[in-house]
Write an enzyme that holds these catalytic residues in place. Structure first.
Site, PDB file in Angstrom:
ATOM      1  N   SER A 134     -21.977 -19.527  17.657  1.00  0.00           N
ATOM      2  CA  SER A 134     -21.463 -20.190  18.853  1.00  0.00           C
ATOM      3  C   SER A 134     -20.110 -19.594  19.211  1.00  0.00           C
ATOM      4  CB  SER A 134     -21.337 -21.696  18.608  1.00  0.00           C
ATOM      5  OG  SER A 134     -20.460 -21.946  17.525  1.00  0.00           O
ATOM      6  N   ILE A 181     -19.305 -17.333  21.237  1.00  0.00           N
ATOM      7  CA  ILE A 181     -19.371 -15.875  21.194  1.00  0.00           C
ATOM      8  C   ILE A 181     -18.812 -15.229  22.462  1.00  0.00           C
ATOM      9  CG2 ILE A 181     -21.677 -15.590  22.223  1.00  0.00           C
ATOM     10  CD1 ILE A 181     -22.224 -13.577  19.913  1.00  0.00           C
ATOM     11  N   ASP A 218     -15.527 -23.954  30.926  1.00  0.00           N
ATOM     12  CA  ASP A 218     -16.014 -22.660  31.407  1.00  0.00           C
ATOM     13  C   ASP A 218     -16.011 -22.583  32.933  1.00  0.00           C
ATOM     14  OD1 ASP A 218     -16.542 -20.861  29.269  1.00  0.00           O
ATOM     15  OD2 ASP A 218     -18.220 -22.102  28.643  1.00  0.00           O
ATOM     16  N   GLN A 233     -30.985  -8.348  15.841  1.00  0.00           N
ATOM     17  CA  GLN A 233     -32.446  -8.210  15.867  1.00  0.00           C
ATOM     18  C   GLN A 233     -33.125  -9.566  15.705  1.00  0.00           C
ATOM     19  OE1 GLN A 233     -33.908  -5.106  13.172  1.00  0.00           O
ATOM     20  NE2 GLN A 233     -31.898  -4.118  13.267  1.00  0.00           N
ATOM     21  N   CYS A 289       0.460 -35.084  35.825  1.00  0.00           N
ATOM     22  CA  CYS A 289      -0.313 -36.314  35.654  1.00  0.00           C
ATOM     23  C   CYS A 289       0.437 -37.302  34.757  1.00  0.00           C
ATOM     24  CB  CYS A 289      -1.704 -35.988  35.105  1.00  0.00           C
ATOM     25  SG  CYS A 289      -2.901 -37.324  35.338  1.00  0.00           S
ATOM     26  N   MET A 307       4.078 -36.779  34.813  1.00  0.00           N
ATOM     27  CA  MET A 307       4.856 -37.390  35.888  1.00  0.00           C
ATOM     28  C   MET A 307       5.122 -38.855  35.583  1.00  0.00           C
ATOM     29  SD  MET A 307       4.140 -38.111  39.949  1.00  0.00           S
ATOM     30  CE  MET A 307       3.910 -39.887  39.760  1.00  0.00           C
ATOM     31  N   HIS A 330      -3.246 -32.313  39.243  1.00  0.00           N
ATOM     32  CA  HIS A 330      -3.395 -31.223  38.277  1.00  0.00           C
ATOM     33  C   HIS A 330      -3.362 -29.874  38.992  1.00  0.00           C
ATOM     34  CE1 HIS A 330      -4.401 -33.541  34.614  1.00  0.00           C
ATOM     35  NE2 HIS A 330      -4.875 -34.431  35.476  1.00  0.00           N
ATOM     36  N   GLU A 369      -2.779 -27.042  37.841  1.00  0.00           N
ATOM     37  CA  GLU A 369      -3.299 -25.948  37.014  1.00  0.00           C
ATOM     38  C   GLU A 369      -4.722 -25.557  37.388  1.00  0.00           C
ATOM     39  OE1 GLU A 369      -3.915 -29.753  34.437  1.00  0.00           O
ATOM     40  OE2 GLU A 369      -2.536 -28.998  35.961  1.00  0.00           O
TER      41      GLU A 369
END
Length: 555
Positions: A13, A15, A71, A193, A381, A384, A507, A509
């Site tokens: 995982s 990867i 992601d 493989q 957020c 603040m 936010h 960002e």
């Protein structure tokens, strides 16, 4: 009609499937193709909104208010394309949709099964992204690892998908690992493989293999892998460990990933335009003097919990020819050791978002240090809200000031629950989420940084500034520089007579891009540079063109 790319992963995982998918999106866009990328996550949560940051990392919020996998942040930053709630699919959301259809009687009394009903719902979600986005190419990243039982319905769905479209409308990309065994001095191909064998057993023959490695892969090794895995050696793509994730698109371009994908999809291989990206990577590799930035958080044990904040800081540093020297500070340690010990020598302090009581007093102490020591500060957020509490306690004379979330019995709840949240019981997907407008006050640092009258920012919160204390705080010197258009909600605050002290309820960002750093982060880094003796930056001026929103093409 859209073309489809499916990205799977094997052997281990984490990867790097997300970076491969995002990099491919960047490469396709550089050749003139529009792209949309979706993440198929095999967990039973409907979305990651209620998951612990230690379990999942950051929750990325889309424009339309979806709480999604981190992601999607990579997808947006690499392709500079906004994703939507359609781009995030989980097993939980799939089962929820299918069960709701069953309850409505949509299946006409049939037995509801994983195949065909669950897999059909997955395929429909992928097609919905294509129809909604109008993208030339839709890239789907399948979470998890080939062989995991949780991923099987998604793998079966993408296997079935090739029956829904023409053969040259779909391509399968498999990301795998080539481990190096130091004792024998060899790169081993056997795990790759076996991973491909597992994928074939499901009925999927990969068209392209992206092989992760910490050292170069020669042609002989590529030929061996291609021969055993039924893939042309030109379609065996080496993906070496990179100095930065932003170097990966250029490395994969040189390896021919985009060309192989276009060949499989029968699309024209146009001339690519990656000059801006190349300039970005050059600046990243050749930075100016470093700035020390303290990130004071409560989830610092897992850096991914603040991924977009870190990337936004990095974008601002690239734009301002600075090197980011990031210091992870646990807010609880400030409570026990003191702000001076942990924050002395910092050029800037960032207090990001979060939930709950733990570490809040440490955040408040850090903000007080930034205010009193005149260290550039940016609060996000909860950051603040803590800044408001700090001012109320130490300047406005409200010693008991707190947030209704943190202390329901406070005599002075300067932060309280949004009115529309009063009767909300469920936690998932019920906060103030997504893009909302913010009207900026003239002649403030905030307005000068944005150089706009109204901006649109992404939110994720339940609690808000209590307007009962607005007059008191403003009379004591607080500046409210941004509100909702109706003036009801406080969105942005700042201090006068301070090098840089700004905090926002939203936010920012999530909107920062490698070539277009967010103005608030740009302003923070420019102010921080003034504390670095060898910094070339001029005296901080919020109207400086350096911190205007602009792309690398304009630099």
């Amino acid at each position: 009609m859209a073309k489809f790319v499916f990205v799977t992963g094997g052997v281990v995982s984490s990867i790097g499937k997300g970076i491969v998918a995002a990099s491919l999106g960047r490469l396709l866009k550089s050749k003139g193709y529009s792209v949309s990328i979706l993440k198929l996550d095999p967990y039973l949560n409907v979305d990651p909104g209620t998951m612990s940051p230690f379990q999942h990392g950051e929750v990325f919020v889309t424009e339309d208010g979806a709480e999604t996998d981190l992601d999607l942040g990579h997808y947006e930053r690499f392709t500079d394309t906004a994703m939507s709630r359609l781009n995030s699919v989980t097993t939980g959301s799939i089962y929820q949709a299918v069960i709701n259809k069953e309850r409505r009687g949509d299946y006409d009394g049939r037995t509801v099964q994983v195949i065909p009903h669950i897999t059909r719902e997955i395929r429909e979600r992928i097609k919905r992204v294509a129809n909604n986005s109008g993208a030339d190419v839709v890239i789907s990243e399948i979470g998890g690892t080939v062989g995991d039982i949780e991923s099987l319905p998604f793998l079966e769905a993408i296997r079935e998908f090739k029956g829904d479209v023409k053969r040259n409308d779909v391509v399968y990309v498999h990301v795998t690992l080539l481990p190096y065994i130091g004792t024998s001095g060899e790169i081993k191909t056997k795990p790759t493989q076996h991973s491909v064998k597992e994928l074939r057993s499901i009925g999927i023959q990969p068209d392209i293999l992206v092989c992760r490695s910490d050292r170069p892969i020669n042609d002989g090794l590529k030929n061996k892998i291609g021969g055993f895995c039924g893939v042309n050696s030109d379609a065996v793509i080496a993906s070496l460990d990179a100095d930065s994730i932003y170097s990966v698109p250029l490395a994969l371009k040189d390896e021919g990933l985009c060309k192989e994908v276009l060949d499989c999809l029968d699309l024209n291989d146009h001339e690519s335009d990656l000059k801006d990206w190349e300039r970005l990577v050059h600046k990243l590799r050749n930075p100016g003097p470093s700035v020390k930035v303290a990130l004071v958080g409560k989830y610092v044990q897992l850096n991914d919990a603040y991924l977009s904040v870190v990337e936004a800081l990095r974008h601002a540093c690239i734009s301002h020819d600075a090197s980011l020297d990031l210091h992870w500070i646990n807010a609880e340690n400030i409570e026990s050791e003191g702000a001076e010990k942990l924050l002395q020598g910092m050029d800037a302090i960032v207090v990001p978002g979060g939930f709950g009581n733990r570490g809040v007093n440490g955040k408040i102490a850090a903000i007080r240090w930034a205010r009193e020591q005149r260290v550039p500060f940016l609060g996000l957020c909860l950051g603040m809200q803590c800044a408001v509490i700090e001012w109320a306690r130490n300047i406005a004379g409200l010693e008991d000031a707190s947030s209704a979330e943190l202390n329901p019995n406070s005599k002075h709840p300067v932060i309280h629950l949004l009115p529309e949240q009063q009767d909300v019981v469920d936690l998932g997907g019920t906060m103030r989420l997504g893009v909302y407008p913010c009207r900026l006050q003239a002649n403030t640092t905030g307005q000068s940084l944005y150089n706009e009258e109204v901006v649109y920012e992404r939110h994720r919160h339940r609690y808000e500034f209590n307007n009962s204390y607005r007059t008191l705080l403003m009379e004591s010197g607080y500046v409210i520089s941004g509100t909702s258009p109706d003036g009801r909600l406080v969105e942005l605050i700042e201090l006068k007579n301070h090098p840089f002290f700004i905090a926002c309820q939203y936010h920012p960002e999530f909107l920062s891009r490698p070539g277009k750093p967010h103005p608030l982060f740009g302003g923070l880094i420019q102010a921080a540079q003034m504390r670095v003796p060898s910094s070339p930056s001029e005296a901080f001026n919020p109207q400086s063109k350096i911190i205007e929103k602009k792309s690398l093409e304009q630099q």
